[in-house]
Motif scaffolding. Structure first.
Motif, PDB file in Angstrom:
ATOM      1  N   ASP A  64      51.503 -51.097  95.676  1.00 50.91           N
ATOM      2  CA  ASP A  64      51.357 -51.124  94.304  1.00 50.91           C
ATOM      3  C   ASP A  64      49.736 -50.770  93.817  1.00 50.91           C
ATOM      4  OD1 ASP A  64      50.536 -54.770  93.622  1.00 50.91           O
ATOM      5  OD2 ASP A  64      49.974 -53.433  95.190  1.00 50.91           O
TER       6      ASP A  64
ATOM      7  N   SER B  66      53.105 -58.690  84.923  1.00 53.48           N
ATOM      8  CA  SER B  66      54.361 -58.034  85.784  1.00 53.48           C
ATOM      9  C   SER B  66      55.423 -58.604  85.644  1.00 53.48           C
ATOM     10  CB  SER B  66      53.927 -58.119  87.271  1.00 53.48           C
ATOM     11  OG  SER B  66      52.887 -57.614  87.788  1.00 53.48           O
TER      12      SER B  66
ATOM     13  N   ASN C   8      57.523 -57.076  83.822  1.00 51.25           N
ATOM     14  CA  ASN C   8      58.534 -55.898  83.821  1.00 51.25           C
ATOM     15  C   ASN C   8      59.005 -55.628  85.179  1.00 51.25           C
ATOM     16  OD1 ASN C   8      55.702 -55.076  84.372  1.00 51.25           O
ATOM     17  ND2 ASN C   8      56.391 -52.988  84.385  1.00 51.25           N
ATOM     18  N   LYS C   9      58.428 -56.226  86.162  1.00 51.61           N
ATOM     19  CA  LYS C   9      59.084 -55.622  87.552  1.00 51.61           C
ATOM     20  C   LYS C   9      60.079 -56.757  87.720  1.00 51.61           C
ATOM     21  CE  LYS C   9      54.749 -53.787  88.967  1.00 51.61           C
ATOM     22  NZ  LYS C   9      53.640 -53.728  90.176  1.00 51.61           N
TER      23      LYS C   9
ATOM     24  N   ILE D 295      65.923 -49.966  93.833  1.00 56.13           N
ATOM     25  CA  ILE D 295      64.929 -49.853  93.004  1.00 56.13           C
ATOM     26  C   ILE D 295      63.478 -49.667  93.772  1.00 56.13           C
ATOM     27  CG2 ILE D 295      63.556 -50.972  91.024  1.00 56.13           C
ATOM     28  CD1 ILE D 295      65.956 -52.642  90.318  1.00 56.13           C
TER      29      ILE D 295
ATOM     30  N   SER E 244      57.266 -49.909  93.613  1.00 53.19           N
ATOM     31  CA  SER E 244      56.368 -50.003  92.511  1.00 53.19           C
ATOM     32  C   SER E 244      56.923 -50.867  91.525  1.00 53.19           C
ATOM     33  CB  SER E 244      56.002 -48.938  92.146  1.00 53.19           C
ATOM     34  OG  SER E 244      56.997 -47.913  91.681  1.00 53.19           O
ATOM     35  N   ASP E 245      58.158 -50.951  91.382  1.00 57.79           N
ATOM     36  CA  ASP E 245      58.983 -51.654  90.316  1.00 57.79           C
ATOM     37  C   ASP E 245      59.361 -52.917  90.664  1.00 57.79           C
ATOM     38  OD1 ASP E 245      58.838 -49.373  88.664  1.00 57.79           O
ATOM     39  OD2 ASP E 245      60.444 -48.473  89.335  1.00 57.79           O
ATOM     40  N   CYS E 246      59.065 -53.666  91.578  1.00 59.13           N
ATOM     41  CA  CYS E 246      59.505 -54.655  92.322  1.00 59.13           C
ATOM     42  C   CYS E 246      58.208 -55.625  92.411  1.00 59.13           C
ATOM     43  CB  CYS E 246      60.179 -54.646  93.480  1.00 59.13           C
ATOM     44  SG  CYS E 246      61.734 -53.561  93.371  1.00 59.13           S
TER      45      CYS E 246
ATOM     46  N   SER F 230      62.637 -50.801  81.415  1.00 63.37           N
ATOM     47  CA  SER F 230      62.190 -51.189  82.959  1.00 63.37           C
ATOM     48  C   SER F 230      63.653 -51.348  83.698  1.00 63.37           C
ATOM     49  CB  SER F 230      61.575 -52.556  82.994  1.00 63.37           C
ATOM     50  OG  SER F 230      62.428 -53.482  82.509  1.00 63.37           O
ATOM     51  N   PRO F 231      63.431 -51.320  84.965  1.00 64.79           N
ATOM     52  CA  PRO F 231      64.700 -51.620  85.784  1.00 64.79           C
ATOM     53  C   PRO F 231      65.567 -52.700  85.524  1.00 64.79           C
ATOM     54  CG  PRO F 231      63.007 -50.808  87.320  1.00 64.79           C
ATOM     55  CD  PRO F 231      62.589 -51.176  86.010  1.00 64.79           C
TER      56      PRO F 231
END
Length: 763
Positions: free
Chosen positions: A176, A368, A370-371, A387, A390-392, A448-449
């Motif tokens: 990240d 974080s 949104n992750k 996913i 970077s989104d986790c 977001s995911p």
């Protein structure tokens, strides 16, 4: 002579093989050959270009094929710093923006090289999941050389689970680091974790020497503090706690919390009663404790003085949090608890809704939220596995950010704490979309995911009672933008030669399919399983979402006339349904949020504009629409003024709706004589009183009117007694309301607060 001709030993051969390839050869993916003792490779010499290479060979771990996972821990940090500096020197300033940043990176690089170059038998393993250091059971020279990239045959064997954990941690260690600030922070974290183990060693002396070069002794500590690991900052303390300050007793706090979960939680989602007890909240956020207690006191009779004390303290805490930069999940929830019932300012745009919402969003992104939280490795594969990294965020790291370092992510409490993060983000998404729809603002909260894949999120063994409601509205508002784009695209096809009939049919099918799919799913999961009805609050949100769709496309430039007719009729039906649900569900809407009051007022203005245009065409539907608006106005006023300390925003909207009803009635008298409905709306007060009494007694299903038919005008349609939207559609389509006319002045395309230009209703 024989000495010079002697073959190289195996050791020399291995050392030559371990020379790192230069950047030019590595970029071209060619073998880099450097003669013994030369600093320039053969290829760079032939091309007469500068040859530069890393100072040490970065090897590939055994079994690792992913290029992103070649390096781990400090090696990975050093590698990324070298890459960033190389790009900055070549003029590609995609990561390094200033000379100071480059200087700082070079300093950290030198420290890292000194540590990696010292062979004193130490080795550390950095865990990226929990952010804590773990000592190895035994540290050997072989293990140390393994961490520096030596042959795997020289290392000790490990069991498969340990290797899997190590690889997983290495993959997440620096993934990240998307910008210089994060890269500096993560590298500083790695260095600071190694420093305590090196005091007194050769590497420690080198580190102390490099630190002294930087300047004063305290400068390094300041840098470590600035670039340290991010953690929540809690707004707690004796000077903040309302119980410690004597504003409220512990018993009163527990009573008000119980009232909140029983009476208010159905309109203010996001808080888990299992987790957010008085004791837990008191230890996490004085702002949330005060906000929940103040919200309950706002709706509790005989608590006017307590509400004033708590609301004053709540306002003080809000300002303190903004100035001191306190950040936690509970602070986000506190802002969301306050938004629905914020007091009105001197103007409709003066309240603190937007300020509170922006603060909540800023803190949520910093934490974080949104992750997507990665599930334990023992769980089966899920859509989350696809996913981007970077989104986790790992479960342990998420708990570490919140300050729950000692909580096991797989324990029941750990799972609830992690789920509370996801619930907060979903609730914030629903709230932000609602505020933007009601107030005509562009969306700010990013998709977001977690939101994109939340359709089944409410199906959990630790789900809260209102999780289904959160997801149902989140899905509806998430997909609304795509639906509007599709409808506009279909209308645009009319310009390209498609027939009007085919365009209208495609528009109807697209919209019908979208809402039918939603209504077939959620009433069964949320509402009465026998009547398949939604809770009043959710139904109002759904109906207003449908109305927002029609108001967004009703004046679309390429829409054929037939499509505009459909948009007007369907939009009118949705607006009347919002008003109908508000009247019938008054008993369950005592805690109506400000946004809902705005949505209902928007629906009233939409329907009133239609009836105003229809007056000139001798429509019998206009008086019925105004009767429903008048009933809704009474509901808004009662809800906003009960109890006495409420003074809700809905009272202001009710008063203004009464004024425009008078304007509309006067215009109607000019167009056609309607003695039944003049400027004095109170003539129908007895009828509305009987209607509202019936609605409060039975807010669902068809209602049998106790009013004698002789007391009602013969052409009235009692919309508020209809049981569903299908009856509204039938009544609208069977009545001439002038929907086939082309209304150039019907401007609701932006669906924003321009509809509050009340002067347009006076003409």
């Amino acid at each position: 002579m024989s000495d010079r001709m002697a073959p190289k030993s195996d050791t020399d051969t291995r050392e030559e093989e371990r020379l790192a390839a230069c950047f030019n050869c590595k970029k071209s993916k060619l073998k880099c050959v450097r003669p013994s003792g030369s600093s320039t490779c053969t290829r760079c010499t032939q091309r007469s270009i500068q040859c530069s290479a890393p100072l040490f060979h970065v090897g590939r771990h055994k079994g690792v094929k992913n290029s992103d996972s070649k390096h781990s821990g400090l090696e990975k940090a050093v590698f990324q710093i070298e890459q960033a500096l190389r790009r900055s020197s070549s003029g590609a300033l995609d990561q390094i923006q200033t000379a100071d940043q480059a200087t700082e990176l070079r300093f950290l690089l030198e420290r890292s090289r000194e540590i990696l170059g010292s062979d004193n038998g130490f080795s550390r393993r950095i865990s990226s999941q929990n952010g804590m250091e773990h000592d190895q059971a035994s540290v050997s020279p072989q293990q140390t050389s393994t961490s520096l990239g030596t042959s795997p045959s020289q290392t000790c064997s490990r069991d498969d689970s340990a290797v899997h954990t190590k690889v997983e941690e290495d993959q997440l260690s620096l993934d990240d680091a998307e910008n210089p600030l994060q890269l500096l922070a993560r590298t500083s974290e790695l260095l600071s974790s190694i420093t305590p183990q090196m005091q007194g060693t050769g590497a420690g002396r080198l580190l102390s020497k490099s630190t002294s070069i930087r300047g004063a002794a305290g400068e390094g500590d300041d840098l470590q503090k600035f670039f340290g690991r991010f953690q929540a900052r809690l707004d707690v303390g004796e000077d903040l706690d309302p119980i410690e300050l004597g504003l409220i007793t512990l018993t009163e706090a527990e009573t008000l919390f119980s009232y909140f979960y029983e009476k208010l939680a159905h309109t203010r989602w996001g808080i888990d009663p299992v987790i957010h007890t008085v004791d837990f909240v008191r230890g996490r956020s004085a702002f949330l404790l005060t906000s929940i207690a103040a919200a309950s006191a706002l709706f509790s009779p005989s608590m006017e003085s307590l509400y004033k004390r708590l609301s004053n303290h709540r306002q003080k805490l809000a300002g303190l949090i903004m100035s001191k930069r306190y950040k936690s999940v509970e602070i986000i929830l506190a802002f969301m608890v306050n938004i629905p019932w914020i007091s009105a300012g001197e103007h409709w745009a003066d309240d603190e809704t937007s300020t509170y919402l922006s603060m909540a969003l800023t803190i949520a992104l910093d934490l974080s939220l949104n992750k997507v939280i990665l599930p334990p490795s023992t769980e089966p594969r899920s859509p989350r596995d696809t996913i981007a990294t970077s989104d986790c965020i790992s479960a342990r790291k998420a708990l570490g950010i919140d300050g729950f370092i000692d909580i096991d992510p797989d324990s029941p409490r750990g799972r609830r704490l992690l789920r509370r993060r996801e619930r907060t983000w979903l609730s914030l998404f629903v709230l932000e979309r609602g505020v933007c729809l009601a107030r005509g603002r562009n969306y700010v909260l990013p998709m977001s995911p977690l939101i994109e894949n939340c359709d089944q999120w409410h199906l959990s063994d630790i789900a809260d009672r209102w999780d289904g409601s959160i997801v149902s509205v989140a899905v509806l508002r998430r997909d609304l933008a795509n639906l509007i784009s599709k409808v506009r695209s279909i209308c645009d096809s009319y310009v390209n030669g498609n027939s009007e009939l085919s365009v209208v049919d495609r528009v109807k099918n697209e919209i019908t399919l979208f809402f039918d799919r939603w209504y077939q799913t959620w009433p069964l999961q949320l509402g009465d399983r026998e009547q398949l009805s939604l809770p009043p609050y959710v139904e109002i949100l759904a109906s207003h979402t449908r109305l927002s769709l029609y108001s967004s496309v009703i004046n679309h430039g390429t829409a054929p006339v037939g499509a505009r007719h459909f948009f007007r009729a369907a939009g009118l039906s949705s607006a009347l349904n919002v008003l109908r649900v508000a009247v019938q569900g008054e008993g369950q809407l005592r805690s109506m949020p400000n946004n809902t009051a705005i949505m209902i007022s928007f629906a009233a203005c939409f329907a009133l504009r239609v009836s105003t245009v229809a007056d000139g065409r001798s429509s019998s539907l206009a008086p019925s629409i105004r009767a429903l608006i008048a009933e809704t106005t009474d509901v808004l006023e009662r809800i906003g003024s009960t109890p006495i300390q409420r003074k809700g925003l809905s009272c202001l909207f009710a008063g203004q709706l009464r004024q425009i009803l008078k304007y509309a009635s006067r215009a109607s008298e000019t167009a056609q004589a309607l003695p039944e409905l003049n400027g004095d709306v109170t003539k129908h007060a007895s009828i509305y009183t009987d209607l509202n009494a019936a609605h409060i007694a039975n807010h669902q299903g068809a209602i049998q009117m106790p009013v004698a038919s002789s007391n009602l005008p013969p052409d009235y349609l009692l919309f508020s007694t209809m049981s569903n939207e299908n009856q509204l559609d039938e009544a609208i389509h069977s009545t001439d309301i002038g929907l086939n006319a082309f209304w150039e002045d019907f401007q609701f395309q932006s669906a924003d607060l321009d509809w509050m230009d009340w002067s347009t209703f006076s003409t």
